[in-house]
Design a protein around this motif. Structure first.
Motif, short mmCIF file in Angstrom:
data_model
loop_
_atom_site.label_atom_id
_atom_site.label_comp_id
_atom_site.label_asym_id
_atom_site.label_seq_id
_atom_site.Cartn_x
_atom_site.Cartn_y
_atom_site.Cartn_z
N ALA A 99 0.83 -1.21 0.00
CA ALA A 99 0.00 0.00 0.00
C ALA A 99 0.87 1.26 0.00
O ALA A 99 0.58 2.22 -0.72
CB ALA A 99 -0.94 0.00 1.20
N LEU A 100 1.93 1.26 0.78
CA LEU A 100 2.85 2.41 0.80
C LEU A 100 3.48 2.61 -0.57
O LEU A 100 3.58 3.74 -1.06
CB LEU A 100 3.95 2.21 1.84
N ARG A 101 3.91 1.52 -1.21
CA ARG A 101 4.51 1.63 -2.55
C ARG A 101 3.51 2.19 -3.56
O ARG A 101 3.86 3.01 -4.40
CB ARG A 101 5.04 0.27 -3.02
N ARG A 102 2.25 1.73 -3.47
CA ARG A 102 1.22 2.25 -4.39
C ARG A 102 0.99 3.73 -4.17
O ARG A 102 0.86 4.50 -5.12
CB ARG A 102 -0.08 1.49 -4.21
N LEU A 103 0.88 4.14 -2.91
CA LEU A 103 0.67 5.55 -2.60
C LEU A 103 1.83 6.39 -3.12
O LEU A 103 1.62 7.43 -3.77
CB LEU A 103 0.49 5.74 -1.09
N MET A 104 3.05 5.95 -2.88
CA MET A 104 4.22 6.69 -3.37
C MET A 104 4.23 6.74 -4.90
O MET A 104 4.58 7.76 -5.48
CB MET A 104 5.51 6.06 -2.86
N GLY A 105 3.82 5.66 -5.55
CA GLY A 105 3.75 5.63 -7.01
C GLY A 105 2.78 6.67 -7.55
O GLY A 105 3.08 7.37 -8.52
N HIS A 106 1.61 6.79 -6.90
CA HIS A 106 0.63 7.79 -7.33
C HIS A 106 1.17 9.20 -7.12
O HIS A 106 0.97 10.08 -7.95
CB HIS A 106 -0.69 7.61 -6.57
N MET A 107 1.85 9.41 -6.00
CA MET A 107 2.41 10.74 -5.72
C MET A 107 3.52 11.08 -6.73
O MET A 107 3.56 12.19 -7.26
CB MET A 107 2.95 10.78 -4.29
N GLU A 108 4.39 10.12 -7.00
CA GLU A 108 5.48 10.36 -7.94
C GLU A 108 4.97 10.55 -9.36
O GLU A 108 5.57 11.29 -10.15
CB GLU A 108 6.50 9.23 -7.86
N SER A 109 3.87 9.91 -9.72
CA SER A 109 3.31 10.08 -11.06
C SER A 109 2.81 11.52 -11.27
O SER A 109 2.71 11.98 -12.40
CB SER A 109 2.17 9.09 -11.31
N ARG A 110 2.53 12.23 -10.19
CA ARG A 110 2.12 13.64 -10.27
C ARG A 110 3.33 14.57 -10.18
O ARG A 110 3.18 15.78 -10.14
CB ARG A 110 1.13 13.98 -9.15
N GLY A 111 4.53 14.00 -10.11
CA GLY A 111 5.75 14.81 -10.08
C GLY A 111 6.27 15.11 -8.70
O GLY A 111 7.24 15.84 -8.55
N ALA A 112 5.66 14.56 -7.67
CA ALA A 112 6.11 14.81 -6.30
C ALA A 112 7.42 14.10 -6.04
O ALA A 112 7.71 13.05 -6.61
CB ALA A 112 5.06 14.33 -5.30
N PHE A 113 8.23 14.68 -5.17
CA PHE A 113 9.51 14.11 -4.76
C PHE A 113 9.29 13.53 -3.36
O PHE A 113 9.27 14.26 -2.38
CB PHE A 113 10.59 15.19 -4.77
N VAL A 114 9.07 12.22 -3.28
CA VAL A 114 8.78 11.55 -2.01
C VAL A 114 10.09 11.40 -1.23
O VAL A 114 10.96 10.64 -1.62
CB VAL A 114 8.09 10.19 -2.22
N VAL A 115 10.20 12.16 -0.13
CA VAL A 115 11.42 12.16 0.66
C VAL A 115 11.35 11.23 1.87
O VAL A 115 12.37 10.93 2.48
CB VAL A 115 11.80 13.59 1.14
N ASP A 116 10.14 10.78 2.21
CA ASP A 116 9.99 9.92 3.39
C ASP A 116 8.67 9.16 3.28
O ASP A 116 7.75 9.58 2.57
CB ASP A 116 9.99 10.79 4.66
N PHE A 117 8.57 8.05 4.01
CA PHE A 117 7.34 7.27 4.06
C PHE A 117 7.32 6.52 5.38
O PHE A 117 8.36 6.27 5.98
CB PHE A 117 7.24 6.31 2.88
N GLU A 118 6.11 6.20 5.83
CA GLU A 118 5.99 5.54 7.14
C GLU A 118 4.68 4.78 7.24
O GLU A 118 3.64 5.27 6.80
CB GLU A 118 6.06 6.59 8.25
N ALA A 119 4.75 3.60 7.84
CA ALA A 119 3.55 2.87 8.25
C ALA A 119 3.38 3.15 9.73
O ALA A 119 4.21 2.75 10.55
CB ALA A 119 3.72 1.38 7.99
N ILE A 120 2.35 3.88 10.08
CA ILE A 120 2.19 4.38 11.45
C ILE A 120 1.24 3.48 12.24
O ILE A 120 0.11 3.24 11.82
CB ILE A 120 1.67 5.83 11.42
N LYS A 121 1.74 3.00 13.39
CA LYS A 121 0.92 2.18 14.27
C LYS A 121 0.24 3.03 15.34
O LYS A 121 -0.87 2.74 15.74
CB LYS A 121 1.78 1.13 14.96
N GLY A 122 0.93 4.06 15.81
CA GLY A 122 0.40 4.88 16.88
C GLY A 122 1.12 6.21 17.00
O GLY A 122 1.84 6.62 16.09
N GLN A 123 0.95 6.85 18.14
CA GLN A 123 1.50 8.19 18.33
C GLN A 123 3.02 8.22 18.30
O GLN A 123 3.61 9.20 17.86
CB GLN A 123 0.98 8.79 19.63
N LYS A 124 3.67 7.17 18.76
CA LYS A 124 5.14 7.14 18.78
C LYS A 124 5.70 7.28 17.36
O LYS A 124 6.58 8.10 17.10
CB LYS A 124 5.62 5.85 19.43
#
Length: 134
Positions: A99-124
């Motif tokens: 899912a993260l890879r798909r989201l980054m792919g959609h963002m990059e297809s619009r020309g965005a420069f993805v500098v970070d990504f995270e699967a977030i479980k909670g506040q930490k």
């Protein structure tokens, strides 16, 4: 810094994490605009923002699919070219990496420069993600 948060409101857990991160950025003196993809009628331009944070809901366990509302929103978004952006999803038992890879792919297809990504479980994890971009 001006930050845009784009996220789906269909998953209350994702909404809570996003609002927590927004509060952390605002507490640090940054200007934040929350963009709920389900509540928009016209496309948004990201040109005035320094950082774009995009959160999506995982909609299938094994396929790693993300919420269609976020995908449709990104397809109509303007000004993503060359923007620093961050992709995040609320962690699930299966399909999180895909899912993260798909989201980054959609963002990059619009020309965005993805500098970070995270699967977030909670506040930490949310706090750590925000700290990396302060």
């Amino acid at each position: 810094m001006r930050i845009a948060f784009v996220y789906s409101t269909k998953d209350q857990g994702l909404v809570n994490i996003t609002k927590y991160m927004i509060a952390l950025f605002e507490k640090s003196g940054h200007t934040v605009k929350a963009i709920e993809v389900e509540n928009l009628s016209s496309p948004i331009s990201f040109r005035p923002f320094d950082l774009v944070m995009v959160g999506a809901t995982i909609t299938s366990f094994f396929g790693g699919k993300i919420s269609q509302e976020v995908v449709k929103f990104l397809q109509g978004a303007n000004g993503m070219e060359g923007k620093k952006s961050v992709a995040y999803v609320k962690s699930a038992l299966f399909g999180t990496d895909k899912a993260l890879r798909r989201l980054m792919g959609h963002m990059e297809s619009r020309g965005a420069f993805v500098v970070d990504f995270e699967a977030i479980k909670g506040q930490k994890e949310a706090e750590e993600l925000v700290k990396r971009h302060l």
